[in-house]
Scaffold this active site. Structure first.
Site, mmCIF file in Angstrom:
data_model
loop_
_atom_site.group_PDB
_atom_site.id
_atom_site.type_symbol
_atom_site.label_atom_id
_atom_site.label_comp_id
_atom_site.label_asym_id
_atom_site.label_seq_id
_atom_site.Cartn_x
_atom_site.Cartn_y
_atom_site.Cartn_z
ATOM 1 N N TYR A 1 10.183 -11.740 -14.533
ATOM 2 C CA TYR A 1 9.115 -11.014 -13.829
ATOM 3 C C TYR A 1 7.746 -11.591 -14.166
ATOM 4 O O TYR A 1 6.943 -11.921 -13.275
ATOM 5 C CB TYR A 1 9.143 -9.528 -14.186
ATOM 6 C CG TYR A 1 7.838 -8.827 -13.897
ATOM 7 C CD1 TYR A 1 7.403 -8.635 -12.586
ATOM 8 C CD2 TYR A 1 7.008 -8.391 -14.941
ATOM 9 C CE1 TYR A 1 6.186 -8.023 -12.316
ATOM 10 C CE2 TYR A 1 5.797 -7.769 -14.670
ATOM 11 C CZ TYR A 1 5.386 -7.588 -13.370
ATOM 12 O OH TYR A 1 4.181 -6.997 -13.113
ATOM 13 N N THR B 1 -0.996 -9.260 -13.946
ATOM 14 C CA THR B 1 -0.536 -8.299 -14.954
ATOM 15 C C THR B 1 -0.915 -8.818 -16.335
ATOM 16 O O THR B 1 -1.110 -10.028 -16.527
ATOM 17 C CB THR B 1 0.991 -8.113 -14.884
ATOM 18 O OG1 THR B 1 1.439 -7.359 -16.016
ATOM 19 C CG2 THR B 1 1.732 -9.436 -14.888
ATOM 20 N N ASP B 2 -0.992 -7.900 -17.302
ATOM 21 C CA ASP B 2 -1.225 -8.338 -18.682
ATOM 22 C C ASP B 2 -0.048 -9.122 -19.244
ATOM 23 O O ASP B 2 -0.189 -9.852 -20.236
ATOM 24 C CB ASP B 2 -1.552 -7.150 -19.590
ATOM 25 C CG ASP B 2 -0.490 -6.065 -19.635
ATOM 26 O OD1 ASP B 2 0.516 -6.164 -18.900
ATOM 27 O OD2 ASP B 2 -0.672 -5.091 -20.401
ATOM 28 N N GLU B 3 1.122 -9.013 -18.606
ATOM 29 C CA GLU B 3 2.308 -9.702 -19.123
ATOM 30 C C GLU B 3 2.244 -11.216 -18.955
ATOM 31 O O GLU B 3 3.071 -11.934 -19.527
ATOM 32 C CB GLU B 3 3.569 -9.132 -18.477
ATOM 33 C CG GLU B 3 3.818 -7.682 -18.847
ATOM 34 C CD GLU B 3 5.177 -7.170 -18.404
ATOM 35 O OE1 GLU B 3 6.168 -7.908 -18.555
ATOM 36 O OE2 GLU B 3 5.243 -6.030 -17.909
ATOM 37 N N GLY C 1 -0.603 0.677 -5.297
ATOM 38 C CA GLY C 1 -1.242 0.363 -4.026
ATOM 39 C C GLY C 1 -1.677 1.596 -3.267
ATOM 40 O O GLY C 1 -2.764 1.643 -2.683
ATOM 41 N N LYS D 1 4.800 -13.464 -11.847
ATOM 42 C CA LYS D 1 3.423 -12.992 -11.712
ATOM 43 C C LYS D 1 2.421 -14.034 -12.218
ATOM 44 O O LYS D 1 1.301 -14.129 -11.706
ATOM 45 C CB LYS D 1 3.248 -11.672 -12.460
ATOM 46 C CG LYS D 1 4.004 -10.497 -11.848
ATOM 47 C CD LYS D 1 3.503 -10.153 -10.452
ATOM 48 C CE LYS D 1 2.163 -9.438 -10.475
ATOM 49 N NZ LYS D 1 1.743 -9.008 -9.108
ATOM 50 N N GLY E 1 0.781 -1.226 0.000
ATOM 51 C CA GLY E 1 0.000 0.000 0.000
ATOM 52 C C GLY E 1 0.812 1.274 0.000
ATOM 53 O O GLY E 1 0.243 2.363 -0.166
ATOM 54 N N ALA E 2 2.132 1.178 0.198
ATOM 55 C CA ALA E 2 2.998 2.357 0.072
ATOM 56 C C ALA E 2 3.659 2.409 -1.300
ATOM 57 O O ALA E 2 4.508 3.254 -1.551
ATOM 58 C CB ALA E 2 4.065 2.367 1.168
ATOM 59 N N GLY E 3 3.270 1.501 -2.184
ATOM 60 C CA GLY E 3 3.794 1.503 -3.545
ATOM 61 C C GLY E 3 2.999 2.424 -4.451
ATOM 62 O O GLY E 3 2.035 3.077 -4.037
ATOM 63 N N PHE E 4 3.376 2.465 -5.700
ATOM 64 C CA PHE E 4 2.793 3.372 -6.681
ATOM 65 C C PHE E 4 1.283 3.136 -6.846
ATOM 66 O O PHE E 4 0.459 4.018 -6.586
ATOM 67 C CB PHE E 4 3.538 3.216 -8.010
ATOM 68 C CG PHE E 4 2.859 3.797 -9.209
ATOM 69 C CD1 PHE E 4 2.397 5.104 -9.198
ATOM 70 C CD2 PHE E 4 2.697 3.039 -10.358
ATOM 71 C CE1 PHE E 4 1.769 5.645 -10.311
ATOM 72 C CE2 PHE E 4 2.085 3.573 -11.483
ATOM 73 C CZ PHE E 4 1.614 4.871 -11.459
#
Length: 329
Positions: free
Chosen positions: A145, A120-122, A13, A149, A8-11
């Site tokens: 990565y 993620t779409d990846e 989140g 995910k 929650g401290a991320g971009f």
């Protein structure tokens, strides 16, 4: 209702936390505060419980659940930078797979109402110049990565099938906006253009991404948490596709800078060519669609970064080393 928000401290989140608080949810945030986490993103949010903890720490996470007794878990915490995963995949497998397992196990024990698993779409791999990914498209990840995910994605759905844990899976497209850590493409472009530095562009810059403003994604996930069907997967996309080179040129145009700042560099190993999501499902079942067009979103993002150059420059020591490693001549 109480939401436990990991990362929650991320971009993204932190954008979700802000929007959920505006809807009067009670929020508890768990964040390890790695290099990409920053409590400044949460400073303006009142009545927030915060726990600095690693999601792979089973005992610490269980204690947080015992204290907070959340109704929902929204799982944003992840290692996310593709270039770093190519340099060393270990932190990605540890956090994104083992950390998710810990959260799923404890959520099962505490009978939470819904577990929102952010993929993620990846996970789908890549597309050529045509077509789009549907929720039932086979998963073919190509980077360490995206493999991590995909494992997270599949693990959540396995817990739904095997244990009946109420999991919903979200697969968002490429996010941008204020507060994004400046290892990512758009902040790098903005910062280097502002400083009149050369802007590194992989290959010929022809790779295509679907660009979604961060608040649109956060809104989508909140609506999926409220209205989504258990066990389902939802693509979250904007429909705004752009080649990387066109993104750079658009930023340079907004900043009144010359295209001569563009510098083509060796392509990323295994670089996916294009992603594009079909979003009919989330539109028909949830009633959501992206509201921010690319021009308005980019302009708002550029303005924010220009006004917060000092924030970027507090990160520069770490970034200089990363740029040396990944933007190989």
């Amino acid at each position: 209702m109480k939401i436990l928000v990991t990362g929650g401290a991320g971009f993204i989140g932190s954008a979700f936390v802000k929007i959920a608080k505006e809807r009067d949810y009670e929020i508890a945030v768990v964040d390890k505060l790695t290099y990409a986490g920053d409590l400044r993103r949460l400073e303006a949010i009142k009545d927030l419980k915060f726990y600095q903890s690693d999601i792979i720490d089973r005992n610490a996470i269980k204690k947080i659940f015992e204290i907070e007794k959340p109704n929902y878990v929204v799982h944003w915490a992840a290692e996310t930078h593709v270039d770093k995963s190519i340099i060393d995949a270990t932190p990605f497998l540890t956090t994104n797979v083992i950390g998710t397992q810990v959260l799923l196990d404890i959520s099962k024990e505490f009978n939470i109402k819904k577990f929102i698993n952010i993929a993620t779409d990846e996970v789908y791999g890549e597309l050529d110049s045509e077509g789009e990914f549907f929720e039932d498209t086979p998963l073919k990840p190509n980077s360490p990565y995206s493999v991590s995910k995909t494992a997270q994605d599949m693990l959540g759905r396995a817990y739904m099938r095997t244990y009946g844990l109420p999991v919903i899976t979200c697969r968002p497209s490429n996010n941008y906006g204020p507060w994004q850590y400046p290892e990512k493409f758009l902040p790098v472009i903005i910062y280097k253009a502002h400083k009149n530095d050369k802007i590194p562009v992989y290959g010929q810059g022809l790779n295509v991404r679907e660009w979604m403003f961060v608040d649109d994604n956060a809104n989508a996930v909140l609506q999926i948490m409220e209205k989504g069907k258990l066990g389902e997967v939802y693509n979250i996309g904007s429909g705004f596709e752009m080649q990387n080179l066109d993104v750079v040129r658009l930023v340079l145009n907004i900043l009144n800078k010359s295209d001569e700042l563009i510098e083509f560099v060796a392509d990323r190993p295994g670089h996916d060519f294009r992603y594009a999501l079909n979003t009919n499902k989330i539109t028909s079942e949830i009633g959501w669609k992206a509201e921010t067009n690319v021009i308005n979103g980019f302009s708002k993002t550029i303005e924010w970064y220009i006004n917060h150059i000092n924030w970027i420059e507090t990160k520069l020591n770490d970034l200089q080393e990363l740029w040396k490693k990944v933007y190989l001549k």
